[in-house]
Write a protein that holds these residues in place. Sequence first.
Motif, PDB file in Angstrom:
ATOM      1  N   UNK C  23       0.815  -1.231   0.000  1.00 19.75           N
ATOM      2  CA  UNK C  23       0.000   0.000   0.000  1.00 19.75           C
ATOM      3  C   UNK C  23       0.841   1.271   0.000  1.00 19.75           C
ATOM      4  N   UNK C  24       1.942   1.292   0.739  1.00 20.79           N
ATOM      5  CA  UNK C  24       2.763   2.509   0.775  1.00 20.79           C
ATOM      6  C   UNK C  24       3.319   2.817  -0.598  1.00 20.79           C
ATOM      7  N   UNK C  25       3.775   1.752  -1.248  1.00 17.64           N
ATOM      8  CA  UNK C  25       4.345   1.907  -2.583  1.00 17.64           C
ATOM      9  C   UNK C  25       3.270   2.394  -3.573  1.00 17.64           C
ATOM     10  N   UNK C  26       2.091   1.820  -3.455  1.00 10.38           N
ATOM     11  CA  UNK C  26       1.009   2.211  -4.367  1.00 10.38           C
ATOM     12  C   UNK C  26       0.594   3.659  -4.105  1.00 10.38           C
ATOM     13  N   UNK C  27       0.471   3.996  -2.833  1.00 13.24           N
ATOM     14  CA  UNK C  27       0.061   5.361  -2.478  1.00 13.24           C
ATOM     15  C   UNK C  27       1.063   6.373  -3.025  1.00 13.24           C
ATOM     16  N   UNK C  28       2.322   6.019  -2.949  1.00  9.19           N
ATOM     17  CA  UNK C  28       3.362   6.951  -3.401  1.00  9.19           C
ATOM     18  C   UNK C  28       3.421   7.027  -4.931  1.00  9.19           C
ATOM     19  N   UNK C  29       2.856   6.043  -5.603  1.00 10.54           N
ATOM     20  CA  UNK C  29       3.002   5.997  -7.059  1.00 10.54           C
ATOM     21  C   UNK C  29       1.745   6.413  -7.822  1.00 10.54           C
ATOM     22  N   UNK C  30       0.572   6.195  -7.217  1.00 11.36           N
ATOM     23  CA  UNK C  30      -0.668   6.526  -7.933  1.00 11.36           C
ATOM     24  C   UNK C  30      -0.837   8.044  -7.957  1.00 11.36           C
ATOM     25  N   UNK C  31      -0.957   8.627  -9.136  1.00 13.08           N
ATOM     26  CA  UNK C  31      -1.071  10.083  -9.203  1.00 13.08           C
ATOM     27  C   UNK C  31      -2.301  10.571  -8.433  1.00 13.08           C
ATOM     28  N   UNK C  32      -2.102  11.524  -7.570  1.00 16.00           N
ATOM     29  CA  UNK C  32      -3.217  12.133  -6.842  1.00 16.00           C
ATOM     30  C   UNK C  32      -3.702  11.317  -5.654  1.00 16.00           C
ATOM     31  N   UNK C  36      -4.411   5.452   1.115  1.00 19.09           N
ATOM     32  CA  UNK C  36      -4.624   4.087   0.664  1.00 19.09           C
ATOM     33  C   UNK C  36      -4.355   3.178   1.855  1.00 19.09           C
ATOM     34  N   UNK C  37      -5.373   2.591   2.375  1.00 15.78           N
ATOM     35  CA  UNK C  37      -5.255   1.784   3.589  1.00 15.78           C
ATOM     36  C   UNK C  37      -5.746   0.378   3.303  1.00 15.78           C
ATOM     37  N   UNK C  38      -4.977  -0.586   3.867  1.00 12.83           N
ATOM     38  CA  UNK C  38      -5.410  -1.978   3.729  1.00 12.83           C
ATOM     39  C   UNK C  38      -6.611  -2.218   4.640  1.00 12.83           C
ATOM     40  N   UNK C  41      -7.250  -8.739   3.604  1.00  9.79           N
ATOM     41  CA  UNK C  41      -6.083  -9.366   3.015  1.00  9.79           C
ATOM     42  C   UNK C  41      -5.825  -8.808   1.619  1.00  9.79           C
ATOM     43  N   UNK C  42      -6.864  -8.690   0.845  1.00 10.22           N
ATOM     44  CA  UNK C  42      -6.691  -8.224  -0.528  1.00 10.22           C
ATOM     45  C   UNK C  42      -7.534  -6.984  -0.840  1.00 10.22           C
ATOM     46  N   UNK C  43      -7.937  -6.271   0.179  1.00 11.87           N
ATOM     47  CA  UNK C  43      -8.782  -5.104  -0.052  1.00 11.87           C
ATOM     48  C   UNK C  43      -8.162  -3.831   0.498  1.00 11.87           C
ATOM     49  N   UNK C  44      -8.445  -2.731  -0.157  1.00 11.14           N
ATOM     50  CA  UNK C  44      -7.932  -1.417   0.257  1.00 11.14           C
ATOM     51  C   UNK C  44      -9.038  -0.385   0.169  1.00 11.14           C
ATOM     52  N   UNK C  45      -8.891   0.665   0.944  1.00 13.42           N
ATOM     53  CA  UNK C  45      -9.718   1.856   0.751  1.00 13.42           C
ATOM     54  C   UNK C  45      -8.800   2.973   0.295  1.00 13.42           C
ATOM     55  N   UNK C  46      -9.296   3.742  -0.676  1.00 10.29           N
ATOM     56  CA  UNK C  46      -8.399   4.744  -1.240  1.00 10.29           C
ATOM     57  C   UNK C  46      -9.134   6.060  -1.470  1.00 10.29           C
ATOM     58  N   UNK C  47      -8.370   7.151  -1.408  1.00 11.79           N
ATOM     59  CA  UNK C  47      -8.884   8.457  -1.815  1.00 11.79           C
ATOM     60  C   UNK C  47      -7.925   9.012  -2.861  1.00 11.79           C
ATOM     61  N   UNK C  48      -8.473   9.324  -4.027  1.00 14.88           N
ATOM     62  CA  UNK C  48      -7.629   9.802  -5.122  1.00 14.88           C
ATOM     63  C   UNK C  48      -8.208  11.102  -5.641  1.00 14.88           C
ATOM     64  N   UNK C  49      -7.337  12.072  -5.771  1.00 13.54           N
ATOM     65  CA  UNK C  49      -7.776  13.333  -6.359  1.00 13.54           C
ATOM     66  C   UNK C  49      -7.401  13.309  -7.843  1.00 13.54           C
ATOM     67  N   UNK C  50      -8.393  13.477  -8.698  1.00 17.72           N
ATOM     68  CA  UNK C  50      -8.113  13.385 -10.136  1.00 17.72           C
ATOM     69  C   UNK C  50      -8.763  14.545 -10.864  1.00 17.72           C
ATOM     70  N   UNK C  60     -13.505   8.727  -3.598  1.00  9.53           N
ATOM     71  CA  UNK C  60     -13.328   7.821  -2.477  1.00  9.53           C
ATOM     72  C   UNK C  60     -13.833   6.467  -2.925  1.00  9.53           C
ATOM     73  N   UNK C  61     -13.014   5.427  -2.685  1.00  8.12           N
ATOM     74  CA  UNK C  61     -13.474   4.138  -3.184  1.00  8.12           C
ATOM     75  C   UNK C  61     -12.769   2.962  -2.575  1.00  8.12           C
ATOM     76  N   UNK C  62     -13.143   1.809  -3.093  1.00 10.58           N
ATOM     77  CA  UNK C  62     -12.546   0.567  -2.613  1.00 10.58           C
ATOM     78  C   UNK C  62     -11.802  -0.112  -3.753  1.00 10.58           C
ATOM     79  N   UNK C  63     -10.708  -0.757  -3.385  1.00  8.40           N
ATOM     80  CA  UNK C  63      -9.875  -1.456  -4.360  1.00  8.40           C
ATOM     81  C   UNK C  63      -9.724  -2.893  -3.892  1.00  8.40           C
ATOM     82  N   UNK C  64      -9.832  -3.821  -4.809  1.00 11.18           N
ATOM     83  CA  UNK C  64      -9.727  -5.220  -4.451  1.00 11.18           C
ATOM     84  C   UNK C  64      -8.764  -5.919  -5.400  1.00 11.18           C
TER      85      UNK C  64
END
Lengths: 785, 155, 157
Positions: C23-32, C36-38, C41-50, C60-64
């Motif tokens: 998650x840290x790596x993804x948060x640092x790489x996804x633009x905006x 991103x919180x786990x 096991x395979x699910x995350x919650x994320x906030x992305x500004x686009x 605001x959404x969920x990632x699986x």
Amino acid sequence: MNDMLVGKPLKRKEDQRLLTGKGRYVDDIRRPGETYAVFVRSPIAHGIIKSIDKEAALAAPGVLGVFTGKDIQRDEWGSIPCGWVVTDRQGEPHKAVPHYALTPDRARYVGDHLAVVVAETYEQARDGAELVEIEFEELEPVVTLAMAMEGEQIHDLAPQNLCYDWELGSRAEIDAIFETAHHVTSLDLVNNRLVPNAMEPRAAIAEYDSGLDSYTLWSTSQNPHMLRWMLSGSVTGIPETKIRVIAPDVGGGFGMKIYCYPEETTCLWLSKVIDRPVRWTGDRSESFLADTHARDHLTTVDLAMDKDGTFLGMKIDTTANMGAYLSNYATSIPTYFYATLFAGCYKTPVIYSNVRAVFTNTSPVDAYRGAGRPEAAYLIERVVDVAAREMGMDPIDIRRRNFIKPEDFPYQTPVILTYDIGDYDASLDEALRMIDYDGFPARREEAKARGKLRGIGLACYIEACGVAPSQLIGKMGAGAGLWESGQIRFNATGTAFVLTGTHGHGQGHETTFGQIVADMFGIPIEDVELIHGDTSQVPMGMGTYGSRSLAVGGSAIVRAGEKVIEKGRKIAAHMLEASVIDIEFEQGLFSVTGTNKSVTIKEVAERAYVPLDYPEGLEPGLDETAFYDPGNFTYPAGTHICEVEIDPRTGVLEIVDWVAVDDFGTVINPMIVEGQIHGGLAQGIGQAIMENGVYDPESGQLITGSFMDYCMPRADDLPSFRVGYTCTPCTHNPLGAKGAGEAGCIAAPPTLINAIVNALDIRHIDMPATGEKLWRIARDKIAAQ
Amino acid sequence: MPTVSMAVNGKDVSGEVEGRTLLVEFIRKNLRLTGTHVGCDTSQCGACVVHVNGRSVKSCTMLAVEAEGATVTTLEGLVKDGKMHPMQEAFRDQHGLQCGFCTPGMVMSTIDLLRVNPDPSEAEIRDWLEGNICRCTGYHNIVKAVQQVASGDAA
Amino acid sequence: MDMNGEKVINAPQALVWQALNDPDMLRASIPGCQELERTGENGFEATVKAKVGPVSAKFAGVVELLDINAPESYRISGEGKGGVAGFASGHADVKLIPDGDTTTLVYTVNAKVGGKLAQIGSRLIDSAAKKMANQFFTKFSENLEGYTPETSSKAAD
């Protein structure tokens, strides 16, 4: 003594206020204690509503309430009706699917009205609406016409998403003709979806008076009485006496503002629930999503001819899009305002048409400028042009050969309508003269030398206007008559109020009707004041659409004027101590035949309200009302010719000349009529080369949802136009007028497409013929050389 | 909420606005000058054009607070001593308006055109009007109205 | 909207795989990406500004993570709501093909957008998505330099 005003290009009475910022549109009106409504619309095209969570919105600052379809259903408010029953091939009525103010069960298009938030300010309502959470069980959206009948069923009432499968004419008869025909020209056509885009977005203010238990609704409506009737009779059960609808200045309508819409219906309901005035003004994004759209047909047309190019029969197969719900008149547009025009200007003896109307997960489709008639004119004038090409005939000759001739009128078409009068050769001749048709080959050569492809195209259109004779449309399934009322109320000082049930929203009714009444009574036009758009003032009315205001509404005013004159003769006879039969009326003077004894209309008006010495039986007052029901439609017709130049290197199209020759019968104000032609042409040209309402075929999202993506004609897309007239006055109304509002929009698409295919030397191109399409065709042709 | 002050149609005005309030909202709602219209939400239609410090501006593209201290003229402000501006007269003479909704923007915009180009060709007029949409007139008579003012002829 | 492509990443397959699940790596790489919180096991919650054209919103959404076949491939599926700006949902099939010290990442994206984002921004979606993908891989490759799995939040779990 007045100069006669009818026929003169009088400047408009409306313009003083509109040009100085003093117009009064719905959004300009403020009411004490008003609140703001913002709608929560479906972000998806198709899905069952699982839950709507209001809590966060209810807790937001300033929010007064959050409501859904279930809340309105508790008050037993009914469905917004479709008022025209189309009977299908099996004799069954169309599928009358419900259409509620707020949809309670299932989202059926992107923009569907699912909830509403009311707050103290607009900003608070908008912020509140963002907090309403709706959970859906998503369903596969049905987006395109081609997939409609195979897709997920949208309404329980409509298997295969079929609203009706309708026909006009005999299939056996047409099949027999096609078997023996010398040549058949066949053409597949798309009539592209349009978004009307009146410049003023729709708006409403509803106010409930608990003391009187009555409602006032300010609405951007072309049709205030009908709106009241539907709200009272079909939706709410509130007596008509308790609903007042006011349509003040309205910023364009083009048909899209005829209807009873969910938003204004919801505001009416809210005004009692909140017990404060509730206002809603749509933004442009909402207009794109939730105004009625237009056209959207897929058609195959076949034209059978003998070896000389004489038309023997025509067969039309159309699938028409109704959208997700039935708007008020949606069913009638691709049937009785479309297939009844398939004779065009021609003596085609046998015509058969089959129309299937289908539901899709898109915005409802209904009438828009022309309404069925542009679709008819487009297919006729396109197939005739292709037929000329295939038969090796001149496009002028094939038309002349098949024209209904002046001696043929009244002419009974094979598709219900009877044309009363016309002279199609006359307008064709005038248009050919104005454009210098014979000089075209030289102009084409000259353009070629500049590297441009020049083309010429024409269309000879006809339309049915003056909507509509009640008995005839009753047989076609209409749920109401389309008469009009007119009232002339003289005041004691000799000025007159004119009341009409039509509604002007750009057409200049205050001026045109003023000219008629001023001439009738020999009074200055400044002394005539038009009242329209208020159900509490105007006796009754059927609104403005179908180029009906002058032909039907104007005729009602003339009939009311005749009654005023009759009454005036009685008063004048008393004043002049003569017998009523000896009183004649001309140019504002009542006089005794054969004498110089006379009284003016002003004197008569005064005496009408000062009846101090009236004999028994003479009634005071000078105020008469007439209802006029036309005996037939009117049939404006004409020829438009245009020339275009296409740059094959870029696909850029320039319209270099446009000649419009129309027969509108008697013209009251030529300046206003020309303006109507110009505006109609712009919309028709828009359809032909620019405008297209596109939904993503997979998701059902409207992807042409703003002025950045939906291509509206702008000043530099259009030429100046040249306008000419011929005149065969309408035979059955007192003005001889036929109506001019829709002609340009009907004539333009086939005229322009015919010119484009001529320039490119191709058989057909679908609308909109955008620069990109033209460039690809030109590029491929160059590559093939 | 911030307070904003400006001169509108020759009068000094001020009002409290939210930071997000657009100039057009300030004109219509706070000042109740409803001659300026809103026809879209993407700054395309031009119905809201006013003059800010003498130049035409779409008042939906500007925050009210950005107009602090500015001189603003709206359609209402063109009328002097009860007499319309020559462009307003020309729109009436040439039937350059029908429903009247786009008209405020058209009039304000074309006055600015003649300021920067006193004798425009038809093509230049049409090009200038790229940012103003009219659905009624087909632009034909709007072009004629501008030509009337440019040529100095009254109809 | 469909989009596909491939990208050569200067790291071995196992390391790339670990980074793609961090998650840290993804948060640092996804633009905006702001959060991103786990959540499983395979699910995350994320906030992305686009920002797509004129529409700018916080989603605001969920990632699986689905169809996990470590260290070769997975499907990353998500949906986000941006309030009045609309919604976006979709998935990307990601495949890692090892090539010595480098890895070729092959991706196929299928996404849909709705609401104002579709209404006003649709003609810009394709180019905006391509741009975001490029930004992601550029940033991801940069962040991989000096990356060790021990710094990841997974280790801290």
